[in-house]
Enzyme design. Structure first.
Site, mmCIF file in Angstrom:
data_model
loop_
_atom_site.group_PDB
_atom_site.id
_atom_site.type_symbol
_atom_site.label_atom_id
_atom_site.label_comp_id
_atom_site.label_asym_id
_atom_site.label_seq_id
_atom_site.Cartn_x
_atom_site.Cartn_y
_atom_site.Cartn_z
ATOM 1 N N CYS A 5 -41.355 -19.814 6.746
ATOM 2 C CA CYS A 5 -42.218 -20.492 7.718
ATOM 3 C C CYS A 5 -43.056 -19.476 8.502
ATOM 4 O O CYS A 5 -43.984 -18.895 7.933
ATOM 5 C CB CYS A 5 -41.400 -21.413 8.628
ATOM 6 S SG CYS A 5 -42.432 -22.661 9.442
ATOM 7 N N HIS A 27 -38.493 -24.640 4.934
ATOM 8 C CA HIS A 27 -37.247 -24.137 5.519
ATOM 9 C C HIS A 27 -36.069 -24.365 4.568
ATOM 10 O O HIS A 27 -35.310 -25.321 4.730
ATOM 11 C CB HIS A 27 -36.973 -24.834 6.855
ATOM 12 C CG HIS A 27 -37.788 -24.329 7.988
ATOM 13 N ND1 HIS A 27 -37.395 -23.274 8.783
ATOM 14 C CD2 HIS A 27 -39.010 -24.728 8.439
ATOM 15 C CE1 HIS A 27 -38.324 -23.041 9.702
ATOM 16 N NE2 HIS A 27 -39.309 -23.905 9.511
ATOM 17 N N GLU A 68 -33.287 -22.943 4.531
ATOM 18 C CA GLU A 68 -31.996 -22.904 5.241
ATOM 19 C C GLU A 68 -31.606 -24.279 5.770
ATOM 20 O O GLU A 68 -30.423 -24.530 6.033
ATOM 21 C CB GLU A 68 -32.052 -21.875 6.383
ATOM 22 C CG GLU A 68 -32.710 -22.323 7.658
ATOM 23 C CD GLU A 68 -34.232 -22.372 7.606
ATOM 24 O OE1 GLU A 68 -34.862 -22.751 8.616
ATOM 25 O OE2 GLU A 68 -34.816 -22.017 6.552
#
Length: 217
Positions: free
Chosen positions: A91, A189, A191
């Site tokens: 990001c 993202h 994660e």
């Protein structure tokens, strides 16, 4: 164990820690850039906007920058390039990579409403198309859905970087790569698409971390 450095406080980067540690890494999150010396890879995590002065523009839709973080992460990119160690930007991280290497940003993309996090709905979800031969095509195929939480994006791509994916709907750059220098970045993202945060409406984010750690070992 492979050690990955990220600039910041662990409590604020818990999702990144969970994903990296779930893949077998040791995370070193710190505001002391000297702790990066013994780390095999650099993670550039998400966060706020970069100071537009860093890429030669006046502010035009950017939020107030964290000047200390900008300076620290740009220094870290410089160091890891000299050391020849892998870098993964996520990001804000992909944007920081592009700026560090000589590119610029679109400060507020026209289709931001389709990309940015919504207070009620959470992350957006949209499709991306991977460039033929890119690392993402190898991981996920030619097209796949990802989450989305940004209002800025890469403009002029820095010399050396290659576009690895674009948004299917509007062509926004969603990933870059420089395989020869082991530099990679994604605008989404992963994660928040991995392990306990795995989503049914996107691909699994874990392969990106596995791929990165494979480069670092």
């Amino acid at each position: 164990m492979t050690k990955i450095y990220g600039y910041g406080v662990r409590e604020k980067l818990a999702n990144y820690a969970s994903a990296l540690e779930g893949c077998g890494a040791e995370c070193v999150f710190s505001l002391d850039v000297e702790e990066a010396l013994d780390c095999q890879g650099l993670l550039l995590p998400g966060g706020g906007d970069i100071d537009p002065a860093r890429y030669g523009q006046p502010s035009a839709g950017s939020e107030a920058p964290d000047l200390q973080r900008d300076a620290a992460e740009l220094e870290l990119v410089s160091r890891f390039l000299v050391w020849g160690r892998p870098i993964l930007g996520i990001c804000r991280g992909i944007q920081l990579l592009n700026v560090a290497l000589g590119g610029d940003l679109i400060q507020d993309i026209p289709t931001a409403a389709d990309h940015k996090h919504d207070a009620a709905l959470g992350d957006r979800v949209h499709g991306v198309e991977a460039a033929p031969g890119s690392f993402l095509e190898g991981l996920y195929g030619s097209a796949f859905p990802v989450n989305s939480a940004h209002h800025q994006a890469l403009g002029q791509v820095a010399p050396g970087l290659r576009v690895a994916a674009r948004s299917q709907a509007d062509g926004v750059i969603e990933a870059v790569e420089w395989p020869e220098k082991r530099i990679y970045g994604v605008q989404w993202h992963p994660e928040r698409m991995s392990f306990t945060l795995r989503r049914e409406d996107t691909v699994d984010g874990r392969p990106i971390f596995d791929f990165f750690l494979g480069l670092c070992r």
